[in-house]
Design a protein around this motif. Structure first.
Motif, PDB file in Angstrom:
ATOM      1  N   ALA A  98       0.849  -1.196   0.000  1.00 45.12           N
ATOM      2  CA  ALA A  98       0.000   0.000   0.000  1.00 45.12           C
ATOM      3  C   ALA A  98       0.882   1.241   0.000  1.00 45.12           C
ATOM      4  CB  ALA A  98      -0.926   0.000   1.221  1.00 45.12           C
ATOM      5  N   ALA A 117       1.002   5.273   1.424  1.00 50.05           N
ATOM      6  CA  ALA A 117       0.386   6.216   2.361  1.00 50.05           C
ATOM      7  C   ALA A 117       1.219   7.488   2.417  1.00 50.05           C
ATOM      8  CB  ALA A 117       0.275   5.592   3.752  1.00 50.05           C
ATOM      9  N   GLN A 173      -4.296  11.512   0.664  1.00 49.81           N
ATOM     10  CA  GLN A 173      -4.878  10.279   1.187  1.00 49.81           C
ATOM     11  C   GLN A 173      -4.401   9.102   0.345  1.00 49.81           C
ATOM     12  OE1 GLN A 173      -6.657  10.212   3.989  1.00 49.81           O
ATOM     13  NE2 GLN A 173      -6.352  12.418   4.137  1.00 49.81           N
ATOM     14  N   PRO A 174      -4.313   7.878   0.901  1.00 50.39           N
ATOM     15  CA  PRO A 174      -4.571   7.530   2.294  1.00 50.39           C
ATOM     16  C   PRO A 174      -3.440   7.981   3.225  1.00 50.39           C
ATOM     17  CG  PRO A 174      -3.826   5.594   1.081  1.00 50.39           C
ATOM     18  CD  PRO A 174      -3.960   6.712   0.084  1.00 50.39           C
ATOM     19  N   ASP A 175      -3.788   8.180   4.501  1.00 48.94           N
ATOM     20  CA  ASP A 175      -2.754   8.510   5.482  1.00 48.94           C
ATOM     21  C   ASP A 175      -2.158   7.219   6.055  1.00 48.94           C
ATOM     22  OD1 ASP A 175      -4.533   7.566   7.413  1.00 48.94           O
ATOM     23  OD2 ASP A 175      -5.106   9.559   8.105  1.00 48.94           O
ATOM     24  N   HIS A 196      -2.393   5.706   8.939  1.00 45.67           N
ATOM     25  CA  HIS A 196      -3.343   4.832   9.631  1.00 45.67           C
ATOM     26  C   HIS A 196      -4.181   4.033   8.634  1.00 45.67           C
ATOM     27  CE1 HIS A 196      -7.122   3.891  11.784  1.00 45.67           C
ATOM     28  NE2 HIS A 196      -6.303   3.656  12.790  1.00 45.67           N
ATOM     29  N   GLU A 197      -4.646   4.714   7.596  1.00 45.07           N
ATOM     30  CA  GLU A 197      -5.448   4.032   6.565  1.00 45.07           C
ATOM     31  C   GLU A 197      -4.616   2.996   5.813  1.00 45.07           C
ATOM     32  OE1 GLU A 197      -8.503   7.726   5.513  1.00 45.07           O
ATOM     33  OE2 GLU A 197      -6.509   7.647   4.602  1.00 45.07           O
ATOM     34  N   GLY A 198      -3.340   3.318   5.588  1.00 43.97           N
ATOM     35  CA  GLY A 198      -2.460   2.373   4.903  1.00 43.97           C
ATOM     36  C   GLY A 198      -2.271   1.099   5.714  1.00 43.97           C
ATOM     37  N   THR A 206      -4.284  -0.046   8.022  1.00 40.98           N
ATOM     38  CA  THR A 206      -5.584  -0.728   8.081  1.00 40.98           C
ATOM     39  C   THR A 206      -5.825  -1.547   6.810  1.00 40.98           C
ATOM     40  OG1 THR A 206      -6.462   1.021   9.480  1.00 40.98           O
ATOM     41  CG2 THR A 206      -8.076  -0.349   8.339  1.00 40.98           C
ATOM     42  N   SER A 207      -5.506  -0.981   5.655  1.00 41.35           N
ATOM     43  CA  SER A 207      -5.756  -1.708   4.404  1.00 41.35           C
ATOM     44  C   SER A 207      -4.825  -2.912   4.269  1.00 41.35           C
ATOM     45  CB  SER A 207      -5.627  -0.777   3.193  1.00 41.35           C
ATOM     46  OG  SER A 207      -4.277  -0.510   2.902  1.00 41.35           O
ATOM     47  N   ALA A 244       0.101   3.195  15.873  1.00 44.28           N
ATOM     48  CA  ALA A 244      -0.394   1.970  15.238  1.00 44.28           C
ATOM     49  C   ALA A 244      -0.174   0.764  16.152  1.00 44.28           C
ATOM     50  CB  ALA A 244       0.301   1.762  13.890  1.00 44.28           C
ATOM     51  N   GLU A 277      -2.682   0.513  18.904  1.00 45.97           N
ATOM     52  CA  GLU A 277      -3.968  -0.043  18.447  1.00 45.97           C
ATOM     53  C   GLU A 277      -3.890  -1.538  18.170  1.00 45.97           C
ATOM     54  OE1 GLU A 277      -5.952   1.865  15.193  1.00 45.97           O
ATOM     55  OE2 GLU A 277      -5.395   3.858  15.899  1.00 45.97           O
TER      56      GLU A 277
END
Lengths: 119, 119
Positions: free
Chosen positions: B37, B39, B45-47, B49-51, B53-54, B87, B90
Protein backbone atom coordinates in the motif's frame (compact mmCIF):
# COMPACT_ATOMS: atom_id res chain seq x y z
CA UNK A 1 32.07 20.40 -25.44
CA UNK A 2 32.45 20.02 -21.68
CA UNK A 3 29.07 19.38 -20.06
CA UNK A 4 28.78 20.07 -16.34
CA UNK A 5 26.19 18.30 -14.21
CA UNK A 6 24.39 20.22 -11.48
CA UNK A 7 22.68 17.97 -8.94
CA UNK A 8 19.84 20.09 -7.55
CA UNK A 9 18.28 19.15 -4.21
CA UNK A 10 15.73 20.79 -1.91
CA UNK A 11 17.85 21.50 1.21
CA UNK A 12 17.01 21.46 4.90
CA UNK A 13 17.92 23.27 8.09
CA UNK A 14 19.13 19.91 9.45
CA UNK A 15 22.84 19.64 8.53
CA UNK A 16 22.69 15.81 8.48
CA UNK A 17 20.02 15.93 5.77
CA UNK A 18 22.59 16.51 3.04
CA UNK A 19 24.63 13.36 3.59
CA UNK A 20 22.84 11.14 1.01
CA UNK A 21 23.20 13.92 -1.54
CA UNK A 22 26.93 14.27 -0.87
CA UNK A 23 27.27 10.53 -1.35
CA UNK A 24 25.36 10.73 -4.65
CA UNK A 25 27.62 13.66 -5.65
CA UNK A 26 30.82 11.70 -5.12
CA UNK A 27 29.44 8.65 -6.94
CA UNK A 28 28.32 10.82 -9.87
CA UNK A 29 31.73 12.55 -10.00
CA UNK A 30 33.37 9.13 -10.24
CA UNK A 31 31.36 8.33 -13.39
CA UNK A 32 30.79 11.61 -15.24
CA UNK A 33 33.09 12.84 -18.00
CA UNK A 34 32.81 16.49 -16.94
CA UNK A 35 32.57 18.46 -13.69
CA UNK A 36 29.73 17.72 -11.25
CA UNK A 37 28.40 20.00 -8.49
CA UNK A 38 25.64 19.83 -5.89
CA UNK A 39 23.37 22.80 -5.15
CA UNK A 40 20.35 23.39 -2.95
CA UNK A 41 17.12 25.32 -3.44
CA UNK A 42 16.96 26.55 0.16
CA UNK A 43 18.49 26.40 3.64
CA UNK A 44 21.81 24.90 2.46
CA UNK A 45 24.91 25.98 0.58
CA UNK A 46 25.97 26.09 -2.18
CA UNK A 47 22.88 27.57 -3.81
CA UNK A 48 21.98 27.25 -7.50
CA UNK A 49 23.95 30.35 -8.55
CA UNK A 50 27.07 29.16 -6.73
CA UNK A 51 26.71 25.72 -8.28
CA UNK A 52 26.56 27.17 -11.80
CA UNK A 53 29.53 29.43 -11.07
CA UNK A 54 31.68 26.55 -9.83
CA UNK A 55 30.84 24.38 -12.86
CA UNK A 56 31.74 27.20 -15.26
CA UNK A 57 34.97 27.77 -13.32
CA UNK A 58 35.68 24.04 -13.79
CA UNK A 59 35.38 24.40 -17.56
CA UNK A 60 31.71 23.56 -18.19
CA UNK A 61 30.46 25.01 -21.49
CA UNK A 62 26.96 23.60 -21.04
CA UNK A 63 25.08 22.45 -17.94
CA UNK A 64 22.60 19.66 -17.34
CA UNK A 65 20.57 20.19 -14.18
CA UNK A 66 19.48 16.90 -12.57
CA UNK A 67 16.66 17.48 -10.06
CA UNK A 68 17.15 15.21 -7.04
CA UNK A 69 13.43 15.35 -6.32
CA UNK A 70 11.02 12.42 -6.22
CA UNK A 71 8.18 14.37 -7.83
CA UNK A 72 7.67 17.62 -9.68
CA UNK A 73 5.96 20.12 -7.43
CA UNK A 74 6.16 23.91 -7.53
CA UNK A 75 9.88 23.80 -6.76
CA UNK A 76 10.58 22.24 -10.15
CA UNK A 77 7.76 23.89 -12.08
CA UNK A 78 8.30 27.46 -10.81
CA UNK A 79 11.43 27.93 -8.67
CA UNK A 80 13.88 26.03 -10.88
CA UNK A 81 12.85 27.69 -14.20
CA UNK A 82 13.22 31.07 -12.48
CA UNK A 83 16.73 30.19 -11.26
CA UNK A 84 17.66 29.03 -14.75
CA UNK A 85 16.27 32.23 -16.29
CA UNK A 86 18.44 34.27 -13.90
CA UNK A 87 21.51 32.21 -14.77
CA UNK A 88 20.87 32.60 -18.52
CA UNK A 89 20.46 36.34 -18.10
CA UNK A 90 23.95 36.44 -16.58
CA UNK A 91 25.49 34.00 -19.07
CA UNK A 92 23.53 34.17 -22.35
CA UNK A 93 25.94 31.77 -24.10
CA UNK A 94 25.60 29.01 -21.52
CA UNK A 95 23.28 26.19 -22.56
CA UNK A 96 21.38 24.94 -19.50
CA UNK A 97 19.06 21.93 -19.80
CA UNK A 98 16.91 20.17 -17.20
CA UNK A 99 16.81 16.39 -16.88
CA UNK A 100 13.69 14.53 -15.77
CA UNK A 101 13.40 14.55 -11.96
CA UNK A 102 14.85 11.33 -10.57
CA UNK A 103 11.52 10.11 -9.20
CA UNK A 104 9.95 10.44 -12.65
CA UNK A 105 12.70 8.44 -14.33
CA UNK A 106 11.56 4.92 -15.22
CA UNK A 107 14.94 3.39 -14.35
CA UNK A 108 14.95 5.00 -10.89
CA UNK A 109 11.33 3.97 -10.27
CA UNK A 110 12.28 0.38 -11.12
CA UNK A 111 15.21 0.53 -8.73
CA UNK A 112 12.99 1.88 -5.93
CA UNK A 113 10.32 -0.76 -6.57
CA UNK A 114 12.91 -3.58 -6.46
CA UNK A 115 14.29 -2.17 -3.20
CA UNK A 116 10.82 -1.79 -1.68
CA UNK A 117 9.75 -5.29 -2.69
CA UNK A 118 12.89 -6.67 -1.07
CA UNK A 119 14.11 -8.22 -4.33
CA UNK B 1 3.89 -15.03 7.72
CA UNK B 2 2.40 -12.50 5.32
CA UNK B 3 4.44 -9.30 5.31
CA UNK B 4 2.77 -6.16 4.01
CA UNK B 5 4.79 -3.30 2.56
CA UNK B 6 3.75 0.27 3.29
CA UNK B 7 5.32 2.80 0.93
CA UNK B 8 5.40 6.03 2.92
CA UNK B 9 5.75 9.36 1.09
CA UNK B 10 5.55 13.01 2.11
CA UNK B 11 2.47 14.19 0.23
CA UNK B 12 1.63 17.52 -1.40
CA UNK B 13 -1.37 19.74 -2.04
CA UNK B 14 -0.63 19.34 -5.78
CA UNK B 15 -2.63 16.29 -6.95
CA UNK B 16 -0.15 15.59 -9.77
CA UNK B 17 2.67 15.20 -7.23
CA UNK B 18 1.62 11.66 -6.37
CA UNK B 19 1.97 10.18 -9.86
CA UNK B 20 5.55 8.88 -9.50
CA UNK B 21 4.59 7.28 -6.20
CA UNK B 22 1.57 5.55 -7.75
CA UNK B 23 3.84 4.22 -10.47
CA UNK B 24 6.31 2.93 -7.83
CA UNK B 25 3.34 1.38 -5.99
CA UNK B 26 2.16 -0.61 -9.00
CA UNK B 27 5.71 -1.75 -9.83
CA UNK B 28 6.26 -2.85 -6.22
CA UNK B 29 2.93 -4.69 -6.17
CA UNK B 30 4.03 -6.59 -9.28
CA UNK B 31 7.12 -7.90 -7.46
CA UNK B 32 6.20 -8.29 -3.79
CA UNK B 33 4.95 -11.55 -2.30
CA UNK B 34 2.46 -9.82 0.03
CA UNK B 35 0.15 -6.82 -0.09
CA UNK B 36 1.58 -3.36 -0.81
CA UNK B 37 0.00 0.00 0.00
CA UNK B 38 0.97 3.65 -0.40
CA UNK B 39 0.39 6.22 2.36
CA UNK B 40 1.22 9.87 2.83
CA UNK B 41 2.41 11.90 5.81
CA UNK B 42 0.37 14.96 4.94
CA UNK B 43 -1.96 16.65 2.42
CA UNK B 44 -2.85 13.39 0.60
CA UNK B 45 -4.88 10.28 1.19
CA UNK B 46 -4.57 7.53 2.29
CA UNK B 47 -2.75 8.51 5.48
CA UNK B 48 -0.50 6.20 7.51
CA UNK B 49 -3.34 4.83 9.63
CA UNK B 50 -5.45 4.03 6.57
CA UNK B 51 -2.46 2.37 4.90
CA UNK B 52 -1.87 0.09 7.89
CA UNK B 53 -5.58 -0.73 8.08
CA UNK B 54 -5.76 -1.71 4.40
CA UNK B 55 -2.66 -3.94 4.66
CA UNK B 56 -4.08 -5.74 7.71
CA UNK B 57 -7.39 -6.16 5.86
CA UNK B 58 -5.39 -7.70 3.00
CA UNK B 59 -3.93 -10.29 5.36
CA UNK B 60 -0.66 -8.68 6.48
CA UNK B 61 0.58 -10.13 9.79
CA UNK B 62 3.67 -7.88 9.85
CA UNK B 63 4.43 -4.62 8.09
CA UNK B 64 7.61 -3.18 6.61
CA UNK B 65 7.43 0.59 6.17
CA UNK B 66 9.58 1.80 3.26
CA UNK B 67 10.16 5.58 3.49
CA UNK B 68 10.06 7.10 0.00
CA UNK B 69 12.22 9.98 1.19
CA UNK B 70 15.64 10.96 -0.14
CA UNK B 71 17.00 11.89 3.29
CA UNK B 72 16.07 11.46 6.93
CA UNK B 73 14.82 14.72 8.33
CA UNK B 74 12.37 15.30 11.16
CA UNK B 75 9.59 13.55 9.22
CA UNK B 76 11.40 10.23 9.54
CA UNK B 77 13.07 10.84 12.90
CA UNK B 78 10.00 12.20 14.73
CA UNK B 79 6.73 11.98 12.76
CA UNK B 80 7.10 8.40 11.51
CA UNK B 81 8.07 6.85 14.89
CA UNK B 82 5.05 8.61 16.42
CA UNK B 83 2.73 7.19 13.74
CA UNK B 84 4.18 3.73 14.32
CA UNK B 85 3.75 4.07 18.09
CA UNK B 86 0.08 4.95 17.56
CA UNK B 87 -0.39 1.97 15.24
CA UNK B 88 1.27 -0.38 17.73
CA UNK B 89 -0.93 0.95 20.53
CA UNK B 90 -3.97 -0.04 18.45
CA UNK B 91 -2.53 -3.37 17.29
CA UNK B 92 -0.01 -4.62 19.90
CA UNK B 93 0.51 -7.93 18.04
CA UNK B 94 1.43 -6.32 14.73
CA UNK B 95 5.18 -6.24 14.04
CA UNK B 96 6.04 -2.98 12.23
CA UNK B 97 9.58 -2.40 11.01
CA UNK B 98 11.12 0.55 9.15
CA UNK B 99 13.41 0.10 6.17
CA UNK B 100 16.23 2.50 5.39
CA UNK B 101 14.94 5.56 3.54
CA UNK B 102 15.41 5.06 -0.20
CA UNK B 103 17.90 7.93 -0.54
CA UNK B 104 20.11 6.36 2.11
CA UNK B 105 20.12 2.96 0.41
CA UNK B 106 23.42 2.28 -1.35
CA UNK B 107 21.73 0.54 -4.27
CA UNK B 108 19.37 3.48 -4.88
CA UNK B 109 22.25 5.97 -4.58
CA UNK B 110 24.16 4.02 -7.22
CA UNK B 111 21.13 4.05 -9.48
CA UNK B 112 20.70 7.83 -9.07
CA UNK B 113 24.41 8.46 -9.69
CA UNK B 114 24.34 6.38 -12.89
CA UNK B 115 21.26 8.29 -14.07
CA UNK B 116 22.80 11.67 -13.21
CA UNK B 117 26.08 10.86 -14.93
CA UNK B 118 24.15 9.84 -18.03
CA UNK B 119 25.60 6.31 -18.00
Amino acid sequence: MTIGILLFAHGSRDPNWKRPFESILSQTQAQAAGPVALAFLESMQPDFHEGITSLVASGAQAIRVVPLFLASGSHLRADLPELIAQAKAERPDLDISIATAIGESQVIQESIARYAAGC
